[in-house]
Design an enzyme around this catalytic site. Structure first.
Site, mmCIF file in Angstrom:
data_model
loop_
_atom_site.group_PDB
_atom_site.id
_atom_site.type_symbol
_atom_site.label_atom_id
_atom_site.label_comp_id
_atom_site.label_asym_id
_atom_site.label_seq_id
_atom_site.Cartn_x
_atom_site.Cartn_y
_atom_site.Cartn_z
ATOM 1 N N PHE A 348 17.690 49.809 -16.700
ATOM 2 C CA PHE A 348 18.130 51.205 -16.689
ATOM 3 C C PHE A 348 16.949 52.144 -16.893
ATOM 4 O O PHE A 348 16.083 51.887 -17.749
ATOM 5 C CB PHE A 348 19.127 51.475 -17.824
ATOM 6 C CG PHE A 348 20.443 50.768 -17.685
ATOM 7 C CD1 PHE A 348 21.504 51.358 -17.009
ATOM 8 C CD2 PHE A 348 20.641 49.518 -18.246
ATOM 9 C CE1 PHE A 348 22.727 50.724 -16.904
ATOM 10 C CE2 PHE A 348 21.860 48.864 -18.148
ATOM 11 C CZ PHE A 348 22.904 49.474 -17.465
ATOM 12 N N ASP A 349 16.921 53.218 -16.142
ATOM 13 C CA ASP A 349 16.079 54.342 -16.500
ATOM 14 C C ASP A 349 16.757 55.017 -17.700
ATOM 15 O O ASP A 349 17.967 54.894 -17.873
ATOM 16 C CB ASP A 349 15.975 55.303 -15.313
ATOM 17 C CG ASP A 349 15.174 56.544 -15.640
ATOM 18 O OD1 ASP A 349 14.209 56.432 -16.398
ATOM 19 O OD2 ASP A 349 15.531 57.628 -15.136
ATOM 20 N N LYS A 350 15.997 55.715 -18.520
ATOM 21 C CA LYS A 350 16.606 56.348 -19.708
ATOM 22 C C LYS A 350 17.167 57.736 -19.412
ATOM 23 O O LYS A 350 18.376 57.971 -19.486
ATOM 24 C CB LYS A 350 15.589 56.455 -20.854
ATOM 25 C CG LYS A 350 16.173 57.130 -22.107
ATOM 26 C CD LYS A 350 15.138 57.328 -23.191
ATOM 27 C CE LYS A 350 14.264 58.535 -22.926
ATOM 28 N NZ LYS A 350 14.953 59.831 -23.114
ATOM 29 N N VAL A 550 19.249 50.835 -12.326
ATOM 30 C CA VAL A 550 20.086 52.037 -12.300
ATOM 31 C C VAL A 550 19.246 53.227 -12.732
ATOM 32 O O VAL A 550 18.627 53.204 -13.800
ATOM 33 C CB VAL A 550 21.300 51.886 -13.247
ATOM 34 C CG1 VAL A 550 22.208 53.097 -13.124
ATOM 35 C CG2 VAL A 550 22.066 50.609 -12.935
#
Length: 660
Positions: A348-350, A550
């Site tokens: 995941f990107d933050k 994502v």
């Protein structure tokens, strides 16, 4: 499908397609009627052979018409497919005077053909229904006069008036009014979203960067209030147009299973033709007539035709993609659909993915007996002079939490790169920034302040010291807080078999650790540059073979491109996200992710079931027919029955819900 929403040619093509579908079904029924008439005349009357033979010929014509056309189109391109095998079988039956069996073959095959097309088109129409989202006309406001025009005549910066409970005719930004907008047709959100006017249209950012509270999309439905919208995209460039075009193109992107079955068919069909040809001469080796050998060969030809196999994967893929589109998710082809179903690791990107993407004021800590109200008033006055994103977040949250407004008491603001800012408040200097700013100004930071700062920093907060008249008044902290639904979504993902959930972020490791602890990530990598994220993706792929990433589809393009499946969130309005991602969640709701993964797994499961059914029937029927233990009628019933079964099985995906 060429998509221009108001294009009459598109509607004409759809009408013609629907008309042909009906005609194919009518021809199949006429084939059956003439088959019954011919059979009754042959068995129960003494009429001349010409009567029942004529009836069978009519049956052959209606049953073989569309099949022959399809076979011819493939033959002139150098291919022999299942339609050719059926025509060959029917011709062989006619040659050996088995007119009834040949007619039965064509009737059941053409009926199966028609029903198969009907079922496949049901899935396609679920996608094509998107084209009805956009209204044909818009109510435009020019010189305070309202005029109704075609949406194709709209221009950028036109102002349209959207009346209550009507569809919005263009992608744009609200400049007057507020309303609840039903975005379900585009984003799949079940609850209307409150939208309100933007305060200024001067120097607007790119469409994708405008606050979503002000943005509206073509095809969404206005609530009970009238609004005015500034048009920012032409109809051909609108989100719904791009969505329809991309979903309609997914059929050209074959899934891995489709490619395997196509390769199998390419070799299998010629082998079947060769075997059937050799079986025609079985009478040379066994005690039977040529006609008996030919009949056996024709029966084997029917039994060995992989009709169900040919339709098993595309029907499931199309149904899965159609179901996703209904829920506001764009899946670009069978490969993405199948691959996502195998994923057990997600990166995941933050920012904007697991978090809100907007910093929030998290702590206000007055020190040295400073009054809290006086403290926040001072902070508000100073930060109100800055355009820095953190300053804007602090100002906005103070206004909301403390119900106060800035009174312009501060002046002479000065941003100090890498440290913070200074200003003058009531003729005294105010400093807001990090420890370096305070220490460079000669102010001592005591152990109590350091302890409180360390505690906040450890939990991922960005902390600023506020000093006034050379004395520390207190601390304020901001943080990009996790989405409210993030923890529940990750828990749901874990429950459906996602083993590793890793966050990749450019923020400090402490920030990443704090977020990870709150929402239940299995790992976090902080302080990453874009190239570092690519390196981390490579490591994950080496360990787990296939991974999904994502993000927003824009900021982490290199890392997302390297992942097995890239998933973009909040893709509505973002052309880049729609183009680059394998899967696009039209809304920015991360809670849609488990549904997509569940749908992918259900699709893969149904594809496997269909392949086993189709191959199982072939494996069962071929030996039985080679040994002459059945006739054409039973072979056709089993053959066509398996085709209908796999299509119906695939159509179950159109009703898929994660709780199934």
């Amino acid at each position: 499908m060429e998509v221009i929403i108001t294009d009459d040619k598109e509607e004409t093509n759809e009408h013609m397609h629907s008309s042909q579908e009906k005609t194919e079904l009518y021809f199949a029924m006429l084939c059956g009627i003439f088959l019954v008439i011919g059979f009754l005349i042959q068995k129960f009357t003494n009429f001349n052979n010409t009567f029942f033979l004529s009836s069978y010929i009519f049956s052959y014509f209606f049953g073989g018409y569309f099949i022959t056309i399809d076979a011819y189109k493939k033959i002139i391109k150098g291919g022999f497919d299942i339609d050719f095998l059926m025509i060959a079988a029917a011709a062989g039956a006619f040659y050996i005077d088995k007119w009834a069996e040949g007619s039965l073959l064509l009737f059941l095959f053409s009926l199966g053909h028609a029903l198969e097309h009907f079922a496949m088109n049901k899935a396609k129409k679920s996608i094509e229904a998107l084209s009805t989202l956009s209204p044909k006309t818009a109510l435009i406001k020019r010189n305070e006069i309202l005029e109704e025009i075609l949406i194709t005549d709209l221009k950028i910066n036109d102002i349209i008036v959207v009346k209550p409970n009507t569809k919005i005719a263009a992608d744009g930004v609200i400049i007057r009014g507020r309303s609840s907008i039903n975005q379900a047709p585009i984003t799949g959100e079940s609850i209307p979203v409150d939208k309100f006017f933007i305060e200024s249209t001067f120097n607007l950012p790119a469409f994708k960067d405008i606050d979503k509270n002000h943005v509206v999309f073509t095809g969404t439905i206005n609530g009970d209030s009238s609004i005015e919208v500034l048009v920012l995209k032409l109809s051909k460039d609108s989100t719904v147009s791009r969505l329809i075009k991309m979903v309609s193109e997914v059929e050209t992107q074959k899934s891995p299973t489709q490619r395997v079955t196509k390769t199998f068919e390419k070799w299998y069909v010629p082998i079947v033709i060769l075997v059937v040809f050799l079986l025609c001469f079985a009478y040379v080796f066994v005690d039977e007539s040529f006609n008996q050998s030919l009949y056996r060969a024709i029966t084997v030809l029917v039994a060995a035709s992989p009709c169900a196999l040919a339709i098993s994967t595309p029907s499931a893929v199309l149904s899965g993609i159609a179901r996703a589109a209904q829920k506001g998710v764009l899946i670009k082809g069978g490969k993405a659909l199948e691959d996502l179903g195998e994923i057990t690791t997600i990166a995941f990107d933050k920012t904007g993915t697991l978090t809100e993407g907007k910093p929030k004021l998290t702590h206000v800590i007055p020190l040295n007996n400073c009054d809290e109200k006086a403290f926040v008033e001072l902070v508000l006055e100073v930060e109100n002079l800055s355009n820095h994103p953190l300053a804007k977040a602090i100002v906005n949250d103070i206004k909301i939490k403390y119900q106060i407004k800035a009174k312009n008491k501060a002046s002479k603001v000065n941003a100090i790169q890498g440290k913070g800012m200074s200003a003058v408040y009531n003729n005294e200097v105010v400093l807001i920034g990090n420890t370096k700013l305070i220490e460079d100004s000669g102010i001592t930071i005591n152990d109590i302040v350091k302890s409180k700062m360390e505690s906040l920093l450890k939990h991922g907060h960005t902390v600023m010291i506020v000093a006034y008249k050379s004395e520390i008044l207190g601390l304020i902290s901001v943080m990009d807080i996790p989405r409210k639904t993030a923890a529940g979504t990750l828990k749901h993902l874990k429950s459906i078999g996602i083993k590793h959930m890793v966050m990749l972020t450019g923020d400090h490791q402490n920030v990443g650790n704090a977020i990870a602890k709150q929402i239940g990530l299995t790992g976090v990598k902080g302080n990453l540059l874009p190239e570092d994220k690519v390196t981390e993706i490579k490591k994950l792929i080496k360990r787990d073979k296939k991974i999904a990433m994502v993000g927003d589809g824009v900021n982490d393009a290199p890392a997302m491109a390297l992942s097995t499946v890239s998933v973009a969130m909040g893709a509505a309005g973002s052309d880049v996200a729609l183009e680059t991602a394998d899967i696009a969640l039209m809304s920015d709701k991360i809670e849609n992710l488990p549904f997509v993964i569940g749908l992918s797994r259900a699709s893969k499961r149904i594809i496997k079931q269909n392949i086993w059914i189709s191959l199982g029937v072939v494996v069962l029927l071929v030996p039985v027919t080679v040994l002459g233990l059945t006739n054409i009628g039973l072979a056709v019933l089993f053959h066509e029955g398996s085709t209908i079964v796999v299509v119906i099985n695939a159509l179950r995906l159109l009703r898929f819900n994660l709780n199934n």
